[in-house]
Motif scaffolding. Structure first.
Motif, PDB file in Angstrom:
ATOM      1  N   ALA A 427       8.896  -0.259 -17.806  1.00 35.05           N
ATOM      2  CA  ALA A 427       8.760  -1.713 -17.718  1.00 35.05           C
ATOM      3  C   ALA A 427       8.405  -2.047 -16.270  1.00 35.05           C
ATOM      4  CB  ALA A 427      10.055  -2.393 -18.125  1.00 35.05           C
ATOM      5  N   VAL A 428       7.355  -2.835 -16.085  1.00 36.96           N
ATOM      6  CA  VAL A 428       6.865  -3.160 -14.743  1.00 36.96           C
ATOM      7  C   VAL A 428       7.183  -4.620 -14.444  1.00 36.96           C
ATOM      8  CG1 VAL A 428       4.867  -3.241 -13.209  1.00 36.96           C
ATOM      9  CG2 VAL A 428       5.012  -1.472 -14.995  1.00 36.96           C
ATOM     10  N   LEU A 429       7.993  -4.844 -13.411  1.00 37.37           N
ATOM     11  CA  LEU A 429       8.361  -6.201 -12.975  1.00 37.37           C
ATOM     12  C   LEU A 429       7.725  -6.433 -11.602  1.00 37.37           C
ATOM     13  CD1 LEU A 429      10.070  -8.845 -13.118  1.00 37.37           C
ATOM     14  CD2 LEU A 429      11.915  -7.526 -12.016  1.00 37.37           C
ATOM     15  N   THR A 430       6.980  -7.513 -11.482  1.00 31.19           N
ATOM     16  CA  THR A 430       6.374  -7.868 -10.188  1.00 31.19           C
ATOM     17  C   THR A 430       6.820  -9.272  -9.797  1.00 31.19           C
ATOM     18  OG1 THR A 430       4.369  -8.724 -11.263  1.00 31.19           O
ATOM     19  CG2 THR A 430       4.360  -6.396 -10.579  1.00 31.19           C
ATOM     20  N   VAL A 431       7.112  -9.428  -8.490  1.00 35.19           N
ATOM     21  CA  VAL A 431       7.475 -10.733  -7.928  1.00 35.19           C
ATOM     22  C   VAL A 431       6.545 -10.972  -6.731  1.00 35.19           C
ATOM     23  CG1 VAL A 431       9.286 -12.113  -6.883  1.00 35.19           C
ATOM     24  CG2 VAL A 431       9.879 -10.465  -8.677  1.00 35.19           C
ATOM     25  N   ASP A 432       5.645 -11.951  -6.861  1.00 23.42           N
ATOM     26  CA  ASP A 432       4.691 -12.291  -5.792  1.00 23.42           C
ATOM     27  C   ASP A 432       5.126 -13.590  -5.113  1.00 23.42           C
ATOM     28  OD1 ASP A 432       3.390 -10.151  -6.814  1.00 23.42           O
ATOM     29  OD2 ASP A 432       1.716 -11.265  -7.708  1.00 23.42           O
ATOM     30  N   ASP A 433       5.009 -13.632  -3.785  1.00 22.17           N
ATOM     31  CA  ASP A 433       5.298 -14.882  -3.079  1.00 22.17           C
ATOM     32  C   ASP A 433       4.102 -15.260  -2.203  1.00 22.17           C
ATOM     33  OD1 ASP A 433       5.471 -13.632  -0.484  1.00 22.17           O
ATOM     34  OD2 ASP A 433       7.478 -12.925  -1.018  1.00 22.17           O
ATOM     35  N   ASP A 434       4.194 -16.421  -1.583  1.00 22.54           N
ATOM     36  CA  ASP A 434       3.093 -16.975  -0.788  1.00 22.54           C
ATOM     37  C   ASP A 434       3.491 -17.056   0.679  1.00 22.54           C
ATOM     38  OD1 ASP A 434       0.541 -17.975  -0.514  1.00 22.54           O
ATOM     39  OD2 ASP A 434       1.180 -20.067  -0.689  1.00 22.54           O
ATOM     40  N   GLY A 435       4.370 -16.124   1.095  1.00 25.33           N
ATOM     41  CA  GLY A 435       4.880 -16.165   2.461  1.00 25.33           C
ATOM     42  C   GLY A 435       3.992 -15.422   3.434  1.00 25.33           C
ATOM     43  N   PRO A 436       4.499 -15.145   4.618  1.00 25.04           N
ATOM     44  CA  PRO A 436       3.711 -14.481   5.664  1.00 25.04           C
ATOM     45  C   PRO A 436       3.483 -12.999   5.417  1.00 25.04           C
ATOM     46  CG  PRO A 436       5.944 -14.870   6.423  1.00 25.04           C
ATOM     47  CD  PRO A 436       5.826 -15.563   5.102  1.00 25.04           C
ATOM     48  N   GLY A 437       4.195 -12.427   4.444  1.00 27.83           N
ATOM     49  CA  GLY A 437       4.030 -11.013   4.150  1.00 27.83           C
ATOM     50  C   GLY A 437       4.893 -10.129   5.031  1.00 27.83           C
ATOM     51  N   ILE A 438       4.799  -8.830   4.790  1.00 22.48           N
ATOM     52  CA  ILE A 438       5.574  -7.840   5.550  1.00 22.48           C
ATOM     53  C   ILE A 438       4.613  -6.778   6.029  1.00 22.48           C
ATOM     54  CG2 ILE A 438       7.473  -6.173   5.475  1.00 22.48           C
ATOM     55  CD1 ILE A 438       8.653  -7.721   3.141  1.00 22.48           C
ATOM     56  N   ALA A 439       4.654  -6.470   7.294  1.00 24.49           N
ATOM     57  CA  ALA A 439       3.785  -5.443   7.853  1.00 24.49           C
ATOM     58  C   ALA A 439       4.096  -4.091   7.220  1.00 24.49           C
ATOM     59  CB  ALA A 439       3.971  -5.370   9.364  1.00 24.49           C
ATOM     60  N   PRO A 440       3.074  -3.262   6.979  1.00 20.22           N
ATOM     61  CA  PRO A 440       3.302  -1.963   6.322  1.00 20.22           C
ATOM     62  C   PRO A 440       4.342  -1.102   7.024  1.00 20.22           C
ATOM     63  CG  PRO A 440       0.958  -2.452   6.386  1.00 20.22           C
ATOM     64  CD  PRO A 440       1.639  -3.508   7.210  1.00 20.22           C
ATOM     65  N   GLU A 441       4.401  -1.126   8.357  1.00 22.35           N
ATOM     66  CA  GLU A 441       5.359  -0.281   9.057  1.00 22.35           C
ATOM     67  C   GLU A 441       6.798  -0.781   8.939  1.00 22.35           C
ATOM     68  OE1 GLU A 441       3.487  -3.201  11.949  1.00 22.35           O
ATOM     69  OE2 GLU A 441       2.817  -1.819  10.366  1.00 22.35           O
ATOM     70  N   GLU A 442       6.991  -2.005   8.456  1.00 28.90           N
ATOM     71  CA  GLU A 442       8.342  -2.559   8.320  1.00 28.90           C
ATOM     72  C   GLU A 442       8.845  -2.531   6.877  1.00 28.90           C
ATOM     73  OE1 GLU A 442       8.403  -6.451   9.866  1.00 28.90           O
ATOM     74  OE2 GLU A 442       7.864  -5.872  11.926  1.00 28.90           O
ATOM     75  N   ARG A 443       8.005  -2.094   5.948  1.00 30.22           N
ATOM     76  CA  ARG A 443       8.368  -2.233   4.538  1.00 30.22           C
ATOM     77  C   ARG A 443       9.516  -1.319   4.125  1.00 30.22           C
ATOM     78  NH1 ARG A 443       2.212  -2.973   2.038  1.00 30.22           N
ATOM     79  NH2 ARG A 443       1.909  -5.061   2.942  1.00 30.22           N
ATOM     80  N   GLN A 444       9.681  -0.193   4.767  1.00 32.21           N
ATOM     81  CA  GLN A 444      10.821   0.663   4.451  1.00 32.21           C
ATOM     82  C   GLN A 444      12.110   0.118   5.058  1.00 32.21           C
ATOM     83  OE1 GLN A 444       9.610   2.508   1.799  1.00 32.21           O
ATOM     84  NE2 GLN A 444      10.864   4.140   2.645  1.00 32.21           N
ATOM     85  N   GLN A 445      11.989  -0.539   6.192  1.00 31.19           N
ATOM     86  CA  GLN A 445      13.189  -1.005   6.897  1.00 31.19           C
ATOM     87  C   GLN A 445      13.877  -2.155   6.180  1.00 31.19           C
ATOM     88  OE1 GLN A 445      12.015  -1.973  10.903  1.00 31.19           O
ATOM     89  NE2 GLN A 445      11.078   0.041  11.271  1.00 31.19           N
ATOM     90  N   VAL A 446      13.131  -2.951   5.407  1.00 32.82           N
ATOM     91  CA  VAL A 446      13.740  -4.133   4.792  1.00 32.82           C
ATOM     92  C   VAL A 446      14.824  -3.766   3.782  1.00 32.82           C
ATOM     93  CG1 VAL A 446      11.650  -5.491   5.124  1.00 32.82           C
ATOM     94  CG2 VAL A 446      11.988  -4.268   2.972  1.00 32.82           C
TER      95      VAL A 446
END
Length: 531
Positions: A427-446
């Motif tokens: 089952a694939v769940l996606t949540v899209d937002d309209d914010g500033p985004g997250i830099a690729p190098e920070e995506r693991q840290q969140v």
């Protein structure tokens, strides 16, 4: 009592019983064979004696005493080793006295040598029952006659025929001792007893030796298992297959028990570590908001005449600190629950209904947020419903807080659809937002504990809870760029078995779970993310 001793005793008792039982059957067969041999000999002698008996009766009826004596001697000499008794009907024929010439019904008459009434003994010699012994009316087939604690085999032959009207008529009896085959039977009995007496100790010793050798692998397994101490040593049962099914099965069972003990001990240690980590983390993370609240309270206490505007600011800061404090405690408790949940808490969950309910709650609490929902109904899987709902809520809450641009309401798109191959459906769940985004190098840290953006009102544990729950459900989560426009997409893949009620793979929970006490991505487990 040892198993080998038990086997030896049982076989030592069972073998004599088996020998005796077989011996009883053998005795029966031997006795039957002896009787058959005696009976054949009686029939042979009767066939030889019958013409002589017929001649004796005719000679006696003709009134020739000397010739009759010679005939009698010939008859008795021809008997050899059998007893001979010849009975003649008085008057040549016997009637019932009614004048109609009907044959009389024979009865017993001891005076006539135990034969029927109306008969007399013409000649008798050799081994035979006493004269007073009762004989059957007729014995065309050999029978056993008993008298004075002795037994004889007896055979009778009619001389002259029962329906003869003329000429002499009588009955020839031949006998042989019942003890003729006793020697053979007694010898068989003695041999059976000897074999039973010898078989008992031999069977016991042989069974003990065989059982001792057969149970050797079991004793080796016992020594290995007895030397294990899970509390003081990490050594475990090392068993090489013995090709003995029972021993190998027992070894596998012991290995399974020890493995489960290790798992339970590890879970207990993790529970203790989680409790300690909860206490340490809570005291560390709550120190800052508590100190801020203490400072604000001191300000209010020391300055009772504080300007209303400043007082309102201090109170707002107190309220914010209290909310952050509560959010942190709730998130820590949720992380602890995820670390301690067991497989029996899982059940069949309709993910479509769960996502729809979470979206409805966000719309109710945040009416200004623009939410779009697209889902496929009826997507069911095996899950811990509170944990899965917590993951979805935190994804939506993160989008509400961080998914908007300055001055504009948050725009969130939620989609749930089936995916993957038929044999590996998800089952694939996606949540899209309209914010500033997250830099690729920070995506693991969140996903790390207490990671917060500057000015974030959250506890820094929301996405850590998401990562924990997705890992608990054997799923994956990744952060992508939004396909259209700015913003970010969180994409979650969860295993969706064909029959959720019979799913066992999802219930194989990770043995090591320490999201509360370790930094995700740096401990023994990795983040459940996909490249």
């Amino acid at each position: 009592m040892r198993l080998t001793t038990r086997i030896a005793l049982v076989m030592g008792l069972a073998m004599p019983l088996l020998v005796l039982g077989s011996g009883a059957l053998l005795l029966r067969l031997v006795t039957r064979d002896v009787h058959a041999e005696q009976d054949a000999h009686l029939r042979e002698r009767a066939a030889v004696l019958l013409p002589l008996a017929r001649g004796l009766l005719r000679t006696e009826e003709s009134g020739q005493p000397r010739k009759a004596a010679n005939r009698e001697r010939q008859l008795l000499d021809a008997g050899l080793d059998v007893g001979v008794r010849l009975l003649a009907a008085d008057g040549g024929s016997v009637t019932d006295g009614s004048g109609g010439g009907n044959p009389a019904e024979p009865g017993r008459n001891p005076a006539t040598g135990g034969g029927p009434q109306g008969y007399r003994v013409v000649a008798a010699a050799g081994p035979q029952p006493p004269a007073l012994a009762s004989l059957p009316v007729a014995a065309p087939d050999p029978v056993t006659v008993r008298a004075r604690r002795h037994a004889w085999r007896a055979l009778s032959v009619e001389v002259g025929g029962a329906n003869a009207r003329k000429g002499p008529r009588g009955t020839l009896w031949v006998f042989s001792r019942g003890s003729a085959g006793t020697a053979e039977v007694t010898a068989v009995q003695h041999r059976i007893l000897v074999v039973a007496l010898i078989a008992a100790p031999l069977a016991g010793l042989l069974s003990w030796a065989i059982a001792e050798r057969a149970t050797r692998p079991l004793r080796r397994l016992q020594r290995r298992a007895g030397g294990l101490d899970p509390g003081t040593s990490t050594a475990r049962l090392d068993h090489a297959p013995t090709r003995i099914t029972e021993v190998d099965d027992l070894a596998r069972t012991l290995q399974t028990v020890l493995s489960r003990y290790d798992e339970q001990a590890a879970r207990t240690q993790e529970a203790l570590a989680t409790a300690r980590a909860f206490s340490a983390t809570a005291s560390h993370e709550l120190r800052t908001p508590l100190m801020g609240m203490q400072t604000n309270l001191d300000v209010l206490t020391d300055h009772p005449d504080l300007d209303p505007v400043d007082r309102a600011e201090v109170l707002a800061d107190l309220r914010s600190g209290q909310q952050r404090l509560m959010a942190t405690l709730i998130a820590l408790r949720a992380l602890a629950q995820g670390d301690l949940v067991e497989a029996d808490a899982f059940g069949v969950v309709d993910l479509s209904e769960l996502v729809a309910a979470a979206v409805a709650d966000v719309e109710r609490h945040h009416p200004g947020v623009r939410l779009t929902l697209r889902l496929t109904p009826g997507l069911r899987l095996s899950a811990w419903e509170p944990g899965l709902r917590m993951a979805v809520d935190n994804l939506l809450r993160n989008a509400v807080v961080h998914g908007s641009r300055a001055g504009l309401p948050a725009r969130i798109e939620v989609a749930l659809r089936p995916g993957g191959r038929p044999e590996d459906a998800v089952a694939v769940l996606t949540v899209d937002d309209d914010g500033p985004g997250i830099a690729p190098e920070e995506r693991q840290q969140v996903f790390q504990r207490f990671h917060r953006r500057t000015g974030s009102p959250g506890s820094g544990l929301g996405l850590t809870l998401v990562a924990q729950q997705i890992a608990l459900h054997r799923g994956t989560v990744r952060i992508l760029d939004r396909p259209t426009g700015t913003g970010v997409r969180f994409e979650v893949h969860l295993p969706r078995p064909v029959d959720p009620a019979a799913d066992t793979r999802t219930l194989e929970l990770p043995l090591h779970r320490a999201w509360l006490s370790e930094v995700p991505g740096e401990g023994p487990h990795d983040l459940p993310t996909r490249a």
